[in-house]
Design an enzyme around this catalytic site. Structure first.
Site, PDB file in Angstrom:
ATOM      1  N   ALA A   1       0.963  -1.166  -0.272  1.00 52.64           N
ATOM      2  CA  ALA A   1      -0.566   0.085   0.096  1.00 52.64           C
ATOM      3  C   ALA A   1       0.607   1.269   0.056  1.00 52.64           C
ATOM      4  O   ALA A   1       1.905   1.194   0.429  1.00 52.64           O
ATOM      5  CB  ALA A   1      -1.275   0.449   1.420  1.00 52.64           C
TER       6      ALA A   1
ATOM      7  N   GLY B   1       0.199  -5.577   0.830  1.00 57.17           N
ATOM      8  CA  GLY B   1      -0.403  -5.744  -0.048  1.00 57.17           C
ATOM      9  C   GLY B   1      -0.188  -5.760  -1.196  1.00 57.17           C
ATOM     10  O   GLY B   1      -1.329  -7.007  -1.980  1.00 57.17           O
TER      11      GLY B   1
ATOM     12  N   GLU C   1      -0.884  -9.924  -0.717  1.00 58.18           N
ATOM     13  CA  GLU C   1      -2.370  -9.526  -0.408  1.00 58.18           C
ATOM     14  C   GLU C   1      -3.099  -9.914  -1.389  1.00 58.18           C
ATOM     15  O   GLU C   1      -3.845 -11.222  -2.269  1.00 58.18           O
ATOM     16  CB  GLU C   1      -2.477  -8.686   0.811  1.00 58.18           C
ATOM     17  CG  GLU C   1      -2.035  -8.675   2.077  1.00 58.18           C
ATOM     18  CD  GLU C   1      -2.382  -7.956   2.907  1.00 58.18           C
ATOM     19  OE1 GLU C   1      -2.100  -6.503   2.416  1.00 58.18           O
ATOM     20  OE2 GLU C   1      -3.222  -8.371   3.784  1.00 58.18           O
TER      21      GLU C   1
ATOM     22  N   GLU D   1       4.277  -5.172   6.915  1.00 60.40           N
ATOM     23  CA  GLU D   1       4.045  -4.435   7.796  1.00 60.40           C
ATOM     24  C   GLU D   1       3.916  -3.440   9.218  1.00 60.40           C
ATOM     25  O   GLU D   1       3.985  -2.952   9.893  1.00 60.40           O
ATOM     26  CB  GLU D   1       2.341  -4.749   7.811  1.00 60.40           C
ATOM     27  CG  GLU D   1       1.844  -4.823   6.578  1.00 60.40           C
ATOM     28  CD  GLU D   1       1.784  -5.692   5.630  1.00 60.40           C
ATOM     29  OE1 GLU D   1       2.496  -6.286   5.653  1.00 60.40           O
ATOM     30  OE2 GLU D   1       0.823  -5.805   4.252  1.00 60.40           O
TER      31      GLU D   1
END
Ligand code: CO8
Length: 259
Positions: A65, A110, A113, A133
């Protein structure tokens, strides 16, 4: 079907979605998630698209992200961002077409993910995976705590998430995150080859199998097996079942109609 941060092209039944913010290693911001959600909606309803491939522009798949955008988020904005990310992942998972991640480089946070939301992952030997993260004071928020554990097992998921370690493609294959690894220049050809092979099968049946695999994990074994039995028998009302079995007994190649 192309948007500013996400490119999409359809050729021979394969939609290739390319995440396109190479200047920031395809970091996911609000605009990109919106563009991606729009493209996912289009390819899932486009009758010319039989199978979907997701990759990244430049040297990354997705480096996570967008930290610069997330840095200023309030709790409420983070929740909205999380909702948005989850919608993208659900869009990939609930589409009744196979989705292959072609991970060409960094797939961090992300990025891992999004790859986990695809049906399976092929990677370039240059790819790198990880959930870094906790090094930013947050957790994987686009499904990583759940899908990573379901894919590689809880112990390995804990280790990867608590350490934030970045692993290479060979290690990702060893732990079952990645299906296969190819030389960078061969990755897209190999993915398309696999997609073409899948397209010769009954895609209606494949869509049913996808639904069963994805939904079944949330059910008791008993309920999931009943769900499978019902879906199995329902396929005997499909054209593809007649085509596939008739072709077998007549020793011909089936020409499925995907219905
Ligand atoms: N966000 C924003 N910008 C990024 C990101 C990112 N995730 N990753 C890279 N960039 C930018 C860099 O800032 C740099 O920009 P500039 O040229 O303006 O300085 C450009 O991309 C190129 O990056 P680098 O110079 O760092 O390239 P390197 O090859 O030296 O390093 C790395 C590559 C190792 C990938 C490095 O860029 C890096 O560590 N990136 C961050 C990786 C990361 O921590 N990802 C996880 C982010 S958090 C996340 O994904 C949470 C998901 C769930 C959110 C749910 C919210 C509710």
């Amino acid at each position: 079907m192309t948007r500013e941060t996400v490119l999409s092209e359809v050729s021979d039944g394969i939609a290739t979605i390319t995440i396109n913010r190479p200047e920031v290693l395809n970091a996911l911001n609000m605009q990109l998630l919106g563009d991606l959600l729009g493209v996912i909606g289009e390819v899932s309803t486009d009758a010319d698209v039989k199978i979907v491939v997701i990759t990244g522009a430049g040297k990354a798949f997705v480096a996570g992200a967008d930290i610069a955008q997330m840095k200023e988020f309030t709790t409420r904005q983070a929740l909205a961002f999380g909702d948005f990310g989850h919608s993208v992942l659900l869009g990939l998972e609930t589409m009744d077409k196979p989705v292959i991640a072609a991970v060409n480089g960094y797939a961090l946070g992300g990025g891992t993910e999004i790859a986990l939301g695809c049906d399976f992952i092929y990677a370039s030997s240059k790819a790198k995976f990880g959930q870094p993260e906790v090094g930013l004071g947050i957790i994987p928020g686009f499904g990583g705590t759940q899908r990573l554990a379901r894919t590689v097992g809880m112990n390995k998921a804990r280790e990867l998430i608590y350490t934030g370690d970045i692993i290479d493609a060979a290690e990702a294959k060893r732990i079952g995150l990645v299906g296969d690894v190819f030389a960078p220049e061969e990755l897209m050809d190999k993915v398309r080859e696999k997609a073409q092979a899948i397209m010769t099968k009954g895609l209606f049946a494949i869509g049913t199998a996808k639904r069963l695999i994805n939904k079944g994990v949330d059910l008791s074994l008993d309920a999931a097996l009943e769900f499978e039995k019902q879906a199995f028998s329902a396929l005997f009302g499909s054209e593809d079942q007649k085509i596939g079995m008739t072709a077998f007994v007549e020793k011909k190649a089936p020409q499925f109609r995907n219905r």
